[in-house]
Every structure is written in C-alpha cells, then in structure tokens.
Design an enzyme around this catalytic site. Structure first.
Site, mmCIF file in Angstrom:
data_model
loop_
_atom_site.group_PDB
_atom_site.id
_atom_site.type_symbol
_atom_site.label_atom_id
_atom_site.label_comp_id
_atom_site.label_asym_id
_atom_site.label_seq_id
_atom_site.Cartn_x
_atom_site.Cartn_y
_atom_site.Cartn_z
ATOM 1 C CD GLU A 1 -2.909 -6.671 5.482
ATOM 2 O OE1 GLU A 1 -3.659 -5.705 5.336
ATOM 3 O OE2 GLU A 1 -1.989 -6.757 4.246
ATOM 4 C CB CYS B 1 -0.919 -0.122 1.180
ATOM 5 S SG CYS B 1 -2.548 0.959 0.858
ATOM 6 C CG HIS C 1 -4.159 -3.885 2.942
ATOM 7 N ND1 HIS C 1 -3.594 -3.552 3.878
ATOM 8 C CD2 HIS C 1 -4.574 -2.721 2.224
ATOM 9 C CE1 HIS C 1 -3.336 -2.072 3.785
ATOM 10 N NE2 HIS C 1 -4.109 -1.687 3.025
#
Length: 360
Positions: free
Chosen positions: A330, A243, A328
C-alpha cells in the site's frame, strides 16, 4: 528543558524536550526509520506500538500534519527522537505542527539528539529497550520492558465494513493500516475487517471471496493460538498476507521466523521479484523475518528477496492460493511501485469466483 535518552547498553544521549517533559520515564524498544518523509504515517502505524522511533533524516516536521494521511485514529509510538523538528508547518494541507500533534496525544519528543550516533549504536548492538527521562539514570539501573501482546492493544474489537464492491474480502486485523483497506476498496472490493481471534466458522459465515492477513506489531510467535485458524483460511480461500500476516501464514504452514538485529524500517528498501526479475523500492516496518532454511516441506517458495541482506520478502505456495509479502504494497509512506500485489490478489479472487475449496 534538558532531557535524556538512555539505552539498555548504558549509552546516554543528551537532548532538549520539544514537547512538554513527561512525568516520569517513558520506555520502549528503540528503532529507527530512514525515510526523509512519511512521519505522519509512521506515527500512526499500529505496527510501531510502544516503540521509541528515531528519525534518521535531520529535519522532521516541515510539512506538518494533515487530516488525510493517518494510518489509524491516533499515534502508537511511545516516543520520538529527532535532531531537529520544525515548530511551524509549510504545506497548504497542514492542520497541525508535528510538535502540536504529539503534544495533543501526550507523546514526548526529544530534539537536538545526535541521531547518527544513536543509529550507529542500534546497528551495532541491535534494537534494545530504552528510556526517555528528565535525569541521567544510574549505571546499575536496568531498563526492562513489559512483555505483552501488542496486537491486542491495536486490533479491532468488532467487525467493520468498508466499500460495496463485487469482491468480498475479509481482512483479519492484527493492527491494520487504513491505506490497506483503501487499496482494496478502490479496486472494487467490499472489505469486512474482523478481529483476530474470530473462529474459522464465524469467518466462513461471512462468505468471503478472499482473505487478507494484516500487518501488526510484535513477535508473530506471540500469536501461536491464531495459527490453526490461519491455516484453515489459507486452505479454503485465496489469501494475501502482509508483514505480520506474511509471518503468521508462514508459521501456520510449518516455517519458522527469527528476529533481525535492527529490523527494516524505511521507504527505500530494494526488493527483487524473482518471477519477473524486476527490482523496485519498498516501504517496510518489521523486526522479524521468515527463515529461508525452514521452508523445506512447507510447499512455500520464495518470490521476493531483499537486496540489502537477501532476506525473504515474499512467498507463494505450490498448492494453495496464497501470496505473502514482508513489505507494504500500500506504500504509505513510500514509493508505490509494489501496489501491483493487490492487483494480483484481486485477479486470484476473480479466478476463484467465490468457490470455497478445502485442499487435502
């Protein structure tokens, strides 16, 4: 009690305070999140620092707030806009209601707002300053936001260590999420989180096997002073940028960034991996993107693209061991289809085998 959401465009939306009414005005950049779930992760994601978040799904809060899905120690949003928020929580892990949690931290929430109309306005006119208030503002009143560097409000002030694995990853913190650290630890890494602004020599002294440039709030060009260190790290170690980290790595190598009209925020953004041809859904939260026409001469090539607007979602370098993603991996909140990015990064770290290489 009645409350009002006033946009810089002059539009005013009437609602009802679901938390205690604030004393005075609450200002922030207004943005929207399209996920049906994940409000706990959104509220505690440092990348939302000082923003007023509009949840587009009409019912928010029904499964409450638990004690395990926090992305940081506290919520970072300036305020919350919903159509309806449940006053109760229906989940066995819930410890608080959404209303009680926001009340505890003094974050105001307005309900019974026509969120569809608000989102249409943002999509047409772009993200803009807004104010949550107890009274309608005069038309001539201007809504101006404090211009500050938000990363300094959310990033670590001192190094912290997590895990005890075989691979030592130094995570440069611009506002990292807990789930990024957890994703590395569960893959056999020792993670040292260091403040942004730490010098290259200080990081080198920690003897990392790899570097992760974290997510964070704000305009990447507010952090131009970071770029020389970021470039040195990229030249010496396998590096993953996520990001804001993706944007900073791109700027450090000579690319440019620009602000989107209303950004990408949600858990349903389709992305193509140009290497495999695979399409997967991603979790995203950002206002800025790397400009495609600025990549010439940087050594960067596009690996991931957004299927909605064809913007860059990730890059690789033809010399350095660098991989970056705008989304993202994760996936908190969001689908977990992109977590293989961490596996690829760890494999690169293993292949490097602790060597420190300075490219010409």
């Amino acid at each position: 009690m009645k409350g009002y959401l006033q946009l810089k465009s002059g539009d005013c939306f009437h609602g009802k305070w679901l938390t205690d009414a604030p004393n005075g005005e609450v200002k922030g950049e207004i943005v929207f999140f399209t996920g049906m779930t994940g409000y706990q992760e959104v509220l505690t994601d440092p990348s939302y620092k000082d923003q007023i978040i509009v949840f587009t799904y009409p019912l928010i809060g029904n499964y409450g707030i638990n004690e395990v899905n926090f992305e940081s120690e506290k919520p970072h949003v300036a305020g919350v806009i919903v159509y309806e928020a449940k006053q109760t929580a229906y989940h066995y892990e819930a410890k608080f209601t959404l209303v009680d949690y926001l009340q505890k931290w003094g974050i105001p929430m307005l309900g019974h707002i026509d969120t569809r109309a608000v989102v249409k306005k943002i999509r047409n006119d772009g993200s803009m300053p807004a104010v949550m208030t107890n009274q309608i503002m005069e038309k001539e009143q201007q809504i101006e936001l404090l211009q500050d560097i938000k990363v300094s409000k959310v990033a670590s002030l001192r190094p912290q260590s997590y895990g005890d694995g075989d691979h030592h990853i130094v995570l440069v913190d611009y506002g990292t999420k807990h789930s990024i650290i957890k994703s590395l630890v569960k893959r056999g890494c020792k993670v040292t989180v260091v403040p942004n602004g730490m010098s290259f020599d200080e990081i080198q002294h920690l003897k990392p096997d790899g570097i992760l440039l974290s997510n964070g709030p704000g305009d990447p060009k507010d952090l131009m002073a970071e770029l020389p260190t970021v470039k040195k790290l990229i030249r010496h170690y396998p590096t993953l940028g996520i990001c804001l980290g993706h944007q900073l790595a791109s700027l450090a190598l000579g690319a440019n960034t620009k602000k989107l009209t209303f950004g990408h925020r949600g858990a349903n953004h389709p992305v193509t991996d140009l290497q495999s041809g695979r399409v997967f859904m991603t979790s995203q939260n950002h206002s800025y993107v790397v400009e495609q026409n600025s990549l010439k001469g940087t050594g960067l090539s596009v690996r991931f693209t957004n299927l909605h607007d064809q913007s860059i979602e990730g890059l690789e370098h033809n010399v350095y061991s660098l991989q970056t993603v705008q989304f993202h991996p994760e996936a908190h909140p969001g689908p977990g289809e992109s977590d293989y990015i961490f596996d690829e990064f760890i494999e690169t770290v293993k292949d490097n085998n602790g060597r420190v290489i300075a490219y010409a």
